[in-house]
Design a protein around this motif. Sequence first.
Motif, PDB file in Angstrom:
ATOM      1  N   VAL A   1      -3.315  -2.120 -25.825  1.00  0.00           N
ATOM      2  CA  VAL A   1      -1.908  -2.522 -26.003  1.00  0.00           C
ATOM      3  C   VAL A   1      -1.482  -2.287 -27.447  1.00  0.00           C
ATOM      4  O   VAL A   1      -0.407  -1.748 -27.719  1.00  0.00           O
ATOM      5  N   LYS A   2      -2.350  -2.662 -28.375  1.00  0.00           N
ATOM      6  CA  LYS A   2      -1.977  -2.506 -29.785  1.00  0.00           C
ATOM      7  C   LYS A   2      -1.845  -1.040 -30.172  1.00  0.00           C
ATOM      8  O   LYS A   2      -1.001  -0.694 -30.989  1.00  0.00           O
ATOM      9  N   GLU A   3      -2.656  -0.200 -29.544  1.00  0.00           N
ATOM     10  CA  GLU A   3      -2.569   1.224 -29.870  1.00  0.00           C
ATOM     11  C   GLU A   3      -1.257   1.825 -29.378  1.00  0.00           C
ATOM     12  O   GLU A   3      -0.636   2.645 -30.053  1.00  0.00           O
ATOM     13  N   PHE A   4      -0.829   1.406 -28.182  1.00  0.00           N
ATOM     14  CA  PHE A   4       0.341   2.075 -27.593  1.00  0.00           C
ATOM     15  C   PHE A   4       1.650   1.307 -27.762  1.00  0.00           C
ATOM     16  O   PHE A   4       2.698   1.787 -27.353  1.00  0.00           O
TER      17      PHE A   4
ATOM     18  N   TYR B   1       0.168  -1.463 -17.331  1.00  0.00           N
ATOM     19  CA  TYR B   1      -1.253  -1.286 -17.664  1.00  0.00           C
ATOM     20  C   TYR B   1      -2.104  -2.104 -16.703  1.00  0.00           C
ATOM     21  O   TYR B   1      -2.020  -3.329 -16.648  1.00  0.00           O
ATOM     22  N   LEU B   2      -2.901  -1.393 -15.946  1.00  0.00           N
ATOM     23  CA  LEU B   2      -3.739  -2.035 -14.929  1.00  0.00           C
ATOM     24  C   LEU B   2      -5.159  -2.240 -15.434  1.00  0.00           C
ATOM     25  O   LEU B   2      -5.745  -1.329 -16.011  1.00  0.00           O
ATOM     26  N   TYR B   3      -5.693  -3.402 -15.185  1.00  0.00           N
ATOM     27  CA  TYR B   3      -7.105  -3.634 -15.539  1.00  0.00           C
ATOM     28  C   TYR B   3      -7.697  -4.582 -14.502  1.00  0.00           C
ATOM     29  O   TYR B   3      -6.969  -5.244 -13.761  1.00  0.00           O
ATOM     30  N   ASP B   4      -9.002  -4.607 -14.453  1.00  0.00           N
ATOM     31  CA  ASP B   4      -9.639  -5.677 -13.681  1.00  0.00           C
ATOM     32  C   ASP B   4     -10.732  -6.264 -14.545  1.00  0.00           C
ATOM     33  O   ASP B   4     -11.225  -5.616 -15.467  1.00  0.00           O
TER      34      ASP B   4
ATOM     35  N   VAL C   1       3.549  -8.052 -25.299  1.00  0.00           N
ATOM     36  CA  VAL C   1       3.939  -7.954 -23.885  1.00  0.00           C
ATOM     37  C   VAL C   1       4.668  -9.232 -23.496  1.00  0.00           C
ATOM     38  O   VAL C   1       4.471 -10.284 -24.105  1.00  0.00           O
ATOM     39  N   LYS C   2       5.535  -9.087 -22.471  1.00  0.00           N
ATOM     40  CA  LYS C   2       6.303 -10.266 -22.065  1.00  0.00           C
ATOM     41  C   LYS C   2       5.610 -11.023 -20.950  1.00  0.00           C
ATOM     42  O   LYS C   2       5.822 -12.204 -20.756  1.00  0.00           O
ATOM     43  N   LYS C   3       4.799 -10.281 -20.201  1.00  0.00           N
ATOM     44  CA  LYS C   3       4.316 -10.877 -18.968  1.00  0.00           C
ATOM     45  C   LYS C   3       2.952 -10.337 -18.549  1.00  0.00           C
ATOM     46  O   LYS C   3       2.660  -9.165 -18.770  1.00  0.00           O
TER      47      LYS C   3
ATOM     48  N   VAL D   1       3.789  -3.925 -19.453  1.00  0.00           N
ATOM     49  CA  VAL D   1       3.522  -5.002 -18.492  1.00  0.00           C
ATOM     50  C   VAL D   1       2.033  -4.951 -18.164  1.00  0.00           C
ATOM     51  O   VAL D   1       1.510  -3.900 -17.788  1.00  0.00           O
ATOM     52  N   LEU D   2       1.349  -6.074 -18.364  1.00  0.00           N
ATOM     53  CA  LEU D   2      -0.080  -6.105 -18.053  1.00  0.00           C
ATOM     54  C   LEU D   2      -0.265  -6.545 -16.615  1.00  0.00           C
ATOM     55  O   LEU D   2       0.301  -7.543 -16.175  1.00  0.00           O
ATOM     56  N   ILE D   3      -1.047  -5.776 -15.893  1.00  0.00           N
ATOM     57  CA  ILE D   3      -1.274  -6.106 -14.486  1.00  0.00           C
ATOM     58  C   ILE D   3      -2.764  -6.277 -14.230  1.00  0.00           C
ATOM     59  O   ILE D   3      -3.550  -5.344 -14.361  1.00  0.00           O
ATOM     60  N   HIS D   4      -3.108  -7.503 -13.938  1.00  0.00           N
ATOM     61  CA  HIS D   4      -4.497  -7.831 -13.629  1.00  0.00           C
ATOM     62  C   HIS D   4      -4.705  -7.547 -12.144  1.00  0.00           C
ATOM     63  O   HIS D   4      -4.220  -8.282 -11.290  1.00  0.00           O
ATOM     64  N   ASN D   5      -5.410  -6.473 -11.858  1.00  0.00           N
ATOM     65  CA  ASN D   5      -5.575  -6.074 -10.452  1.00  0.00           C
ATOM     66  C   ASN D   5      -6.874  -6.651  -9.863  1.00  0.00           C
ATOM     67  O   ASN D   5      -7.709  -7.181 -10.583  1.00  0.00           O
TER      68      ASN D   5
END
Length: 485
Positions: free
Chosen positions: A341-344, A325-328, A381-383, A352-356
Amino acid sequence: MNQDTICALATANGIGAIGIIRVSGDQSFEIVSKVFQGKNLEKADSHTVYYGFIVDGKSEVGSGKSEVESNIQHPTSNIQPETIDEVMVSVFKAPKTFTAEDSVEISFHGSPHIAKKILEVLIKNGARMAKAGEFTMRAFMNGRIDLSQAESIADLIASENEASRKVALNQLKGGITNEISILRNDLLNFTSLIELELDFAEEDVEFADRSAMVKLIFNLKNKLGSLIDSFQFGNAVKNGVDVAIIGKPNAGKSTLLNALLKEERAIVSDIAGTTRDTIEEILHISGTAFRFIDTAGIRETTDTIEEIGVRKAKEKIATAKVLLYLYDEFDSTVNDVVSFVKEFYRKDLEIVLIHNKIDLSKNTENHFDTQLSAELLPDFVKKIIGISAKENQGIEQVISVLKDYIENLKTEESNVVITNQRHYEALQKSLDSVKRVENAISGQIHTELLAYELRNALEHLGEISGEFTNDEVLGNIFSKFCIGK
Ligand code: GDP
């Protein structure tokens, strides 16, 4: 045996330096001799190779036939034989052959046209075209390989990476068969003792030591359980892992995909919502195929085409094993990410959360991720990874998360990995029966029922090797092979 003699192209149907046609069955040497100008194959040693020509309308003289046969007037004897190709012919005599039958392999110059002509002349002389998987089916029917080994041949041919090649080869070498046969032998011993008890039912004797049986059942449950668990890894190795790349439009999904693939495949653009459909790309990491699915941005939209994309994205999440999951921080709030995240969130989905775009936020304190961590780690999420897809920063961390995903699927106890859905189901059924045996022992249930459950467990284990099977299952397995296998 007296089966038809079958023939088929064993190499891929296309142009190549050489092509190979396989012939198998009782009449292999006789039929090929009729079209081969060279060594008398019927007198040849097994596992030897001969140079010569494939011809159509060969005269019988000098073909290795007896004198009487040679003197018989052949209807085409005054027609000059037509040479089809210059070939090498390999002779394999039963039983040490792939099919356990007499077999011949003809290596010819790899033209599809020549292949067709050679097959035609073989058929004209008494062979028939093989059906899909028929060579392998004969190997199984003739007891040279068991069913799981036959299946591994298809897997080996289909293997596209190191991991799938290795597990298929292990299966071909009898890895699963050996593991299963140890379990079966133990069970078989007990089943015979229990059945003996049934024979002496009147006398009320116990031949099978119940405490030893409890121990055996315990071991069996563990062994079956670990084989079943290995399917998660085996399935990932065989079929690959779907990774969905999700995020709002412009979060940088396509840029990340490009960075991962190191090529400009996805369309990168500044206009929100340009990735309308999903794009799939495969990347091999640690010998496993990861299928990356770049999806349309998930957001409320009035654009119908984009709406289809959004729906597809949701479908992709439903089948994916890993979700990136990408976000900025410019376009998302902590709440946006948390509620997504809670929905899915699913137990079997690694999110995996990815702060772009961290290149743009170098100077700010990262309150955003601190808050996210507090809300989501480690339950959902783990990371959380910070990257700049555009600047190629942090991409190796994304790769390493995927490597870890595969590593964590591996089970340590067994070096045999189940990759086949059919084996997986048979193992589960036999585990269920073993559990019922366990209940039967502890519940002091009647010996007859115990014997019944033991036989069930044995049968399910026997399904894997093909000891217990039926035509429908066989038809299903071999029809998926191609002709020539
Ligand atoms: P998508 O809609 O999620 O697929 O987003 P794109 O990959 O098309 O990227 C949208 C825009 O963000 C493009 O102009 C990219 O160049 C830009 N972008 C993507 N990743 C980064 C990054 O890490 N840093 C910066 N500064 N821009 C980025």
